[in-house]
Write a protein that holds these residues in place. Structure first.
Motif, short mmCIF file in Angstrom:
data_model
loop_
_atom_site.label_atom_id
_atom_site.label_comp_id
_atom_site.label_asym_id
_atom_site.label_seq_id
_atom_site.Cartn_x
_atom_site.Cartn_y
_atom_site.Cartn_z
N VAL A 23 -7.62 10.64 8.38
CA VAL A 23 -7.47 10.74 6.93
C VAL A 23 -6.02 10.59 6.51
O VAL A 23 -5.71 10.40 5.33
N ASP A 24 -5.09 10.69 7.45
CA ASP A 24 -3.67 10.57 7.12
C ASP A 24 -3.14 9.16 7.35
O ASP A 24 -1.93 8.94 7.31
N SER A 25 -4.05 8.20 7.55
CA SER A 25 -3.58 6.85 7.88
C SER A 25 -2.87 6.19 6.70
O SER A 25 -2.00 5.35 6.91
N ASP A 26 -3.23 6.55 5.44
CA ASP A 26 -2.58 5.95 4.29
C ASP A 26 -1.11 6.32 4.21
O ASP A 26 -0.31 5.65 3.55
N GLU A 27 -0.72 7.40 4.86
CA GLU A 27 0.66 7.82 4.82
C GLU A 27 1.54 7.01 5.75
O GLU A 27 2.77 7.15 5.74
N ASP A 28 0.89 6.21 6.58
CA ASP A 28 1.64 5.46 7.60
C ASP A 28 1.92 4.03 7.17
O ASP A 28 2.04 3.14 8.00
N LYS A 29 1.96 3.78 5.87
CA LYS A 29 2.24 2.43 5.41
C LYS A 29 3.62 1.99 5.84
O LYS A 29 4.57 2.78 5.87
N ASN A 30 3.70 0.72 6.07
CA ASN A 30 4.98 0.17 6.43
C ASN A 30 5.91 0.21 5.23
O ASN A 30 5.52 -0.11 4.11
N ALA A 31 7.14 0.60 5.41
CA ALA A 31 8.10 0.71 4.31
C ALA A 31 8.35 -0.63 3.64
O ALA A 31 8.53 -0.73 2.42
N LEU A 32 8.32 -1.70 4.42
CA LEU A 32 8.54 -3.04 3.86
C LEU A 32 7.40 -3.44 2.94
O LEU A 32 7.61 -4.05 1.88
N GLU A 33 6.17 -3.08 3.31
CA GLU A 33 5.01 -3.40 2.47
C GLU A 33 5.08 -2.64 1.14
O GLU A 33 4.74 -3.16 0.09
N GLU A 34 5.50 -1.38 1.21
CA GLU A 34 5.62 -0.60 -0.01
C GLU A 34 6.67 -1.18 -0.95
O GLU A 34 6.53 -1.15 -2.17
N PHE A 35 7.74 -1.73 -0.40
CA PHE A 35 8.82 -2.28 -1.21
C PHE A 35 8.38 -3.54 -1.95
O PHE A 35 8.73 -3.75 -3.11
N PHE A 36 7.60 -4.40 -1.27
CA PHE A 36 7.21 -5.68 -1.86
C PHE A 36 5.88 -5.62 -2.62
O PHE A 36 5.45 -6.63 -3.16
N ALA A 37 5.22 -4.46 -2.66
CA ALA A 37 3.94 -4.37 -3.38
C ALA A 37 4.08 -4.70 -4.86
O ALA A 37 3.28 -5.48 -5.41
N PRO A 38 5.08 -4.16 -5.60
CA PRO A 38 5.21 -4.55 -7.02
C PRO A 38 5.55 -6.01 -7.20
O PRO A 38 5.12 -6.65 -8.16
N VAL A 39 6.33 -6.57 -6.26
CA VAL A 39 6.71 -7.98 -6.36
C VAL A 39 5.48 -8.88 -6.28
O VAL A 39 5.38 -9.91 -6.95
N ALA A 40 4.50 -8.49 -5.43
CA ALA A 40 3.28 -9.29 -5.31
C ALA A 40 2.51 -9.33 -6.62
O ALA A 40 1.95 -10.35 -7.00
N GLY A 41 2.51 -8.21 -7.34
CA GLY A 41 1.83 -8.19 -8.64
C GLY A 41 2.50 -9.10 -9.65
O GLY A 41 1.85 -9.83 -10.39
N PHE A 42 3.85 -9.08 -9.68
CA PHE A 42 4.57 -9.97 -10.58
C PHE A 42 4.42 -11.42 -10.17
O PHE A 42 4.59 -12.33 -10.99
N GLY A 43 4.11 -11.67 -8.91
CA GLY A 43 3.91 -13.05 -8.47
C GLY A 43 2.75 -13.72 -9.18
O GLY A 43 2.80 -14.91 -9.51
N VAL A 44 1.69 -12.95 -9.45
CA VAL A 44 0.55 -13.50 -10.20
C VAL A 44 0.96 -13.87 -11.62
O VAL A 44 0.60 -14.92 -12.16
N THR A 45 1.78 -12.99 -12.22
CA THR A 45 2.25 -13.26 -13.58
C THR A 45 3.14 -14.50 -13.62
O THR A 45 3.01 -15.35 -14.50
N MET A 46 4.07 -14.60 -12.67
CA MET A 46 4.99 -15.74 -12.65
C MET A 46 4.25 -17.05 -12.41
O MET A 46 4.57 -18.08 -13.00
N ALA A 47 3.21 -17.01 -11.56
CA ALA A 47 2.44 -18.24 -11.31
C ALA A 47 1.69 -18.69 -12.55
O ALA A 47 1.52 -19.89 -12.79
N SER A 48 1.24 -17.74 -13.38
CA SER A 48 0.50 -18.09 -14.59
C SER A 48 1.39 -18.70 -15.66
O SER A 48 0.91 -19.43 -16.53
N LEU A 49 2.68 -18.41 -15.61
CA LEU A 49 3.60 -18.94 -16.62
C LEU A 49 3.71 -20.46 -16.57
O LEU A 49 4.01 -21.10 -17.58
#
Length: 242
Positions: A33-59
């Motif tokens: 149950v504690d596996s979600d706490e083991d996310k890679n720090a790099l993945e957490e950093f780029f998670a918001p960027v991936a969301g903005f990537g959809v917005t930028m592609a739509s422009l």
């Protein structure tokens, strides 16, 4: 390496064996149950960027938004829009007040009340005409069954789709709102049928326009009728029966 709970961090879940009530055994997967706490720090950093990537592609994609009502896109040729009550070429109405459209309507949106034609008030070929005709567009589902039921092709559907209004009463369209406008050369009803014809001649398309006798009748009974100007134009070919 184990944490304070004795569980290994980052390890795959280990299966365990359980026994059923019938004595059979099967493997059950243990989930951490504690596996979600083991996310890679790099993945957490780029998670918001991936969301903005959809917005930028739509422009950079073509704009599909329609600027209604400033820009109106044409509808399909057979679009089911507002209804219309049609006329014969001489101006008489095609509706005979048979009420088949009202019977065919699954939403009970149409109300028809027939009236009798007289020599002084001939609105349609034959004995009767649609004296009252109402369509409640708060109920209408634009299915087109009323069009199929009409025996004289009096009722058709237009491409008009702008039917919104401010009150419920205004959404009940009356006959004067549904009746087709007079085309050039037509005489406004009432007036007599083309001399020597029957209602069957009208339905078969034998009547092509008003005759001089019809024009004279309207001029005698309604000299100020605005349709006289185009119907009595000498440069226009006179209609009548084919």
């Amino acid at each position: 390496m184990a944490d304070s709970t004795g569980k290994g961090r980052g390890r795959s879940p280990e299966p365990r064996t359980t026994k059923t009530a019938m004595g059979a055994t099967h493997d059950v997967q243990n989930f951490d149950v504690d596996s979600d706490e083991d996310k890679n720090a790099l993945e957490e950093f780029f998670a918001p960027v991936a969301g903005f990537g959809v917005t930028m592609a739509s422009l950079f994609r073509p704009v599909v938004t329609e600027q209604y009502p400033f820009e109106k896109k044409p509808t399909a040729p057979r679009y089911h829009g507002r209804h219309q009550l049609n006329r014969h070429p001489d101006g008489l109405e095609k509706c005979i007040g048979c009420e088949l459209c009202a019977w065919a309507c699954p939403a009970d949106a149409i109300y028809v009340e027939a009236g009798n034609n007289t020599p002084e008030a001939q609105y349609a070929p034959g004995e009767r005409y649609g004296k009252v005709y109402q369509i409640n567009y708060l109920r209408c589902i634009f299915c087109g069954l009323c069009i199929e039921a009409c025996p004289t092709r009096a009722l058709t559907m237009t491409n008009d789709y702008e039917l919104a209004d401010t009150t419920r009463e205004k959404m009940i369209f009356e006959k004067d709102q549904l009746l087709a406008p007079l085309r050039s050369g037509m005489l406004s009803a009432p007036h007599p049928m083309v001399e020597g014809t029957t209602d069957g001649d009208y339905y078969r398309g034998a009547v092509t326009g008003p005759t001089p006798e019809q024009v004279d009748w309207v001029r005698e009974h309604r000299p100020e009728d605005p349709s006289l100007e185009s119907a009595a134009d000498p440069g226009r070919a006179q209609g009548g029966k084919r």
